[in-house]
Design a protein around this motif. Structure first.
Motif, mmCIF file in Angstrom:
data_model
loop_
_atom_site.group_PDB
_atom_site.id
_atom_site.type_symbol
_atom_site.label_atom_id
_atom_site.label_comp_id
_atom_site.label_asym_id
_atom_site.label_seq_id
_atom_site.Cartn_x
_atom_site.Cartn_y
_atom_site.Cartn_z
ATOM 1 N N ASN A 1 0.812 -1.225 0.000
ATOM 2 C CA ASN A 1 0.000 0.000 0.000
ATOM 3 C C ASN A 1 0.846 1.277 0.000
ATOM 4 O O ASN A 1 0.328 2.357 -0.261
ATOM 5 C CB ASN A 1 -1.042 -0.023 1.119
ATOM 6 C CG ASN A 1 -0.459 0.260 2.486
ATOM 7 O OD1 ASN A 1 -0.419 1.384 2.929
ATOM 8 N ND2 ASN A 1 -0.007 -0.798 3.170
ATOM 9 N N GLY B 1 3.516 0.248 -3.741
ATOM 10 C CA GLY B 1 2.818 -0.120 -4.982
ATOM 11 C C GLY B 1 3.392 -1.372 -5.624
ATOM 12 O O GLY B 1 2.926 -1.799 -6.678
ATOM 13 N N ALA C 1 -4.358 -13.992 9.321
ATOM 14 C CA ALA C 1 -3.165 -13.169 9.563
ATOM 15 C C ALA C 1 -2.508 -13.564 10.892
ATOM 16 O O ALA C 1 -2.351 -12.746 11.798
ATOM 17 C CB ALA C 1 -3.542 -11.686 9.537
ATOM 18 N N PRO D 1 0.850 -9.301 10.534
ATOM 19 C CA PRO D 1 1.776 -9.251 9.400
ATOM 20 C C PRO D 1 1.491 -8.022 8.535
ATOM 21 O O PRO D 1 0.372 -7.500 8.528
ATOM 22 C CB PRO D 1 1.475 -10.551 8.641
ATOM 23 C CG PRO D 1 0.116 -10.981 9.096
ATOM 24 C CD PRO D 1 -0.082 -10.430 10.471
ATOM 25 N N VAL D 2 2.496 -7.578 7.798
ATOM 26 C CA VAL D 2 2.337 -6.380 6.959
ATOM 27 C C VAL D 2 1.250 -6.595 5.908
ATOM 28 O O VAL D 2 0.496 -5.680 5.571
ATOM 29 C CB VAL D 2 3.686 -6.010 6.283
ATOM 30 C CG1 VAL D 2 3.514 -4.791 5.388
ATOM 31 C CG2 VAL D 2 4.751 -5.747 7.323
ATOM 32 N N TRP D 3 1.142 -7.828 5.386
ATOM 33 C CA TRP D 3 0.157 -8.069 4.320
ATOM 34 C C TRP D 3 -1.261 -7.777 4.789
ATOM 35 O O TRP D 3 -2.122 -7.417 3.980
ATOM 36 C CB TRP D 3 0.283 -9.479 3.730
ATOM 37 C CG TRP D 3 0.016 -10.641 4.658
ATOM 38 C CD1 TRP D 3 0.950 -11.383 5.318
ATOM 39 C CD2 TRP D 3 -1.263 -11.223 4.989
ATOM 40 N NE1 TRP D 3 0.342 -12.367 6.053
ATOM 41 C CE2 TRP D 3 -1.008 -12.293 5.868
ATOM 42 C CE3 TRP D 3 -2.584 -10.926 4.640
ATOM 43 C CZ2 TRP D 3 -2.050 -13.077 6.407
ATOM 44 C CZ3 TRP D 3 -3.608 -11.699 5.168
ATOM 45 C CH2 TRP D 3 -3.339 -12.762 6.042
HETATM 46 N N1 F42 Z 1 1.535 -16.348 7.575
HETATM 47 C C1 F42 Z 1 0.351 -16.103 8.135
HETATM 48 O O1 F42 Z 1 0.159 -15.025 8.733
HETATM 49 N N2 F42 Z 1 -0.666 -17.030 8.069
HETATM 50 C C2 F42 Z 1 -0.527 -18.232 7.440
HETATM 51 O O2 F42 Z 1 -1.473 -19.010 7.338
HETATM 52 C C3 F42 Z 1 0.757 -18.507 6.840
HETATM 53 C C4 F42 Z 1 1.027 -19.715 6.167
HETATM 54 C C5 F42 Z 1 2.236 -19.875 5.492
HETATM 55 C C6 F42 Z 1 2.460 -21.046 4.737
HETATM 56 C C7 F42 Z 1 3.633 -21.186 4.007
HETATM 57 C C8 F42 Z 1 4.582 -20.145 4.037
HETATM 58 O O3 F42 Z 1 5.683 -20.279 3.255
HETATM 59 C C9 F42 Z 1 4.383 -19.013 4.782
HETATM 60 C C10 F42 Z 1 3.213 -18.852 5.541
HETATM 61 N N3 F42 Z 1 2.973 -17.704 6.270
HETATM 62 C C11 F42 Z 1 1.755 -17.516 6.908
HETATM 63 C C12 F42 Z 1 3.967 -16.609 6.326
HETATM 64 C C13 F42 Z 1 3.508 -15.519 5.344
HETATM 65 O O4 F42 Z 1 3.693 -15.966 4.023
HETATM 66 C C14 F42 Z 1 4.277 -14.193 5.551
HETATM 67 O O5 F42 Z 1 5.624 -14.405 5.226
HETATM 68 C C15 F42 Z 1 4.180 -13.682 6.964
HETATM 69 O O6 F42 Z 1 2.815 -13.600 7.350
HETATM 70 C C16 F42 Z 1 4.815 -12.311 7.098
HETATM 71 O O7 F42 Z 1 4.137 -11.429 6.213
HETATM 72 P P1 F42 Z 1 4.579 -9.889 6.110
HETATM 73 O O8 F42 Z 1 3.683 -9.231 5.086
HETATM 74 O O9 F42 Z 1 4.629 -9.273 7.467
HETATM 75 O O10 F42 Z 1 6.021 -10.065 5.490
HETATM 76 C C17 F42 Z 1 7.124 -9.308 5.912
HETATM 77 C C18 F42 Z 1 8.268 -10.205 6.337
HETATM 78 C C19 F42 Z 1 7.517 -8.565 4.675
HETATM 79 O O11 F42 Z 1 7.469 -9.072 3.568
HETATM 80 N N4 F42 Z 1 7.894 -7.356 4.865
HETATM 81 C C20 F42 Z 1 8.247 -6.539 3.755
HETATM 82 C C21 F42 Z 1 9.616 -6.006 3.919
HETATM 83 O O12 F42 Z 1 10.214 -5.724 2.878
HETATM 84 O O13 F42 Z 1 10.083 -5.930 5.077
HETATM 85 C C22 F42 Z 1 7.272 -5.385 3.672
HETATM 86 C C23 F42 Z 1 6.322 -5.703 2.671
HETATM 87 C C24 F42 Z 1 5.298 -4.629 2.398
HETATM 88 O O14 F42 Z 1 4.178 -5.026 2.118
HETATM 89 N N5 F42 Z 1 5.555 -3.287 2.428
HETATM 90 C C25 F42 Z 1 4.533 -2.298 2.123
HETATM 91 C C26 F42 Z 1 4.597 -1.807 0.703
HETATM 92 O O15 F42 Z 1 3.978 -0.758 0.405
HETATM 93 O O16 F42 Z 1 5.205 -2.495 -0.139
HETATM 94 C C27 F42 Z 1 4.622 -1.128 3.076
HETATM 95 C C28 F42 Z 1 4.625 -1.554 4.475
HETATM 96 C C29 F42 Z 1 4.423 -0.379 5.428
HETATM 97 O O17 F42 Z 1 3.288 -0.147 5.809
HETATM 98 O O18 F42 Z 1 5.420 0.283 5.732
#
Ligand code: F42
Length: 148
Positions: A48, A51, A71, A80-82
């Motif tokens: 968000n 992009g 989540a 999680p961030v997603w």
């Molecule tokens: N996670 C779950 O929460 N539930 C599940 O059921 C689940 C099952 C699962 C099965 C297999 C597998 O491989 C993973 C599984 N996970 C499950 C883990 C899941 O896939 C995610 O890795 C986990 O939930 C963490 O998600 P996240 O979105 O918090 O990821 C972090 C580590 C991440 O990617 N961070 C990014 C980063 O670069 O640090 C940020 C990504 C992002 O979206 N940034 C935003 C943007 O605009 O791009 C901005 C963010 C902001 O607001 O500043």
């Protein structure tokens, strides 16, 4: 509808490896959580703020063609961030379940609706119950419904 744009893989190696195998095999390999044998779907959406295209594997919780996105983040204290990405743009999301990939709309569930789907989530992936006990937050869930 197809989400185009620059793909930003997960910073977690095991997660981005799973996405890579799942997608490159057309949804025939890498479709379970590690060695549990329990199935996984891939959710694609936009960050968000950046992009950029984000891809998140989640446990497969399906009922009557709808899917619950839990989540849980392993019961960590923070969402999680997603979760925030989907809350910000619930109409532009794709879901891949094995070889099938389609557009979905998501909406967060609360109250009785959440309770009903939470039972299905725990039946599909029993550790969700422990994750909920481990954390103070009520684990948010989205219902994903096909929109194509
Ligand atoms: N996670 C779950 O929460 N539930 C599940 O059921 C689940 C099952 C699962 C099965 C297999 C597998 O491989 C993973 C599984 N996970 C499950 C883990 C899941 O896939 C995610 O890795 C986990 O939930 C963490 O998600 P996240 O979105 O918090 O990821 C972090 C580590 C991440 O990617 N961070 C990014 C980063 O670069 O640090 C940020 C990504 C992002 O979206 N940034 C935003 C943007 O605009 O791009 C901005 C963010 C902001 O607001 O500043």
């Amino acid at each position: 509808m197809s989400l185009d744009g620059e793909y930003a893989p997960s910073p977690a190696q095991w997660v981005r490896d799973q996405v890579e195998l799942y997608e490159s095999s057309g949804g025939h390999q890498g479709t379970t959580l590690r060695d549990t044998g329990l199935p996984v779907v891939i959710v694609t959406n936009r960050g968000n703020k950046s992009g950029k295209i984000r891809k998140t594997p989640l446990m497969r919780v399906e009922h009557d063609g709808q899917y619950l996105l839990v989540a849980s983040q392993g019961g960590a204290p923070k969402n999680p961030v997603w979760y925030y990405n989907l809350a910000a743009d619930p109409d532009h999301v794709e879901l891949q379940d094995g070889p099938d990939r389609f557009a979905v709309r998501v909406r967060e569930l609360h109250g009785g609706e959440r309770a009903e789907w939470w039972r299905r989530a725990v039946a599909a992936f029993p550790p969700y119950a422990e994750y909920q006990e481990k954390t103070e937050r009520t684990i948010p869930v989205f219902l994903a419904t096909r929109s194509d």
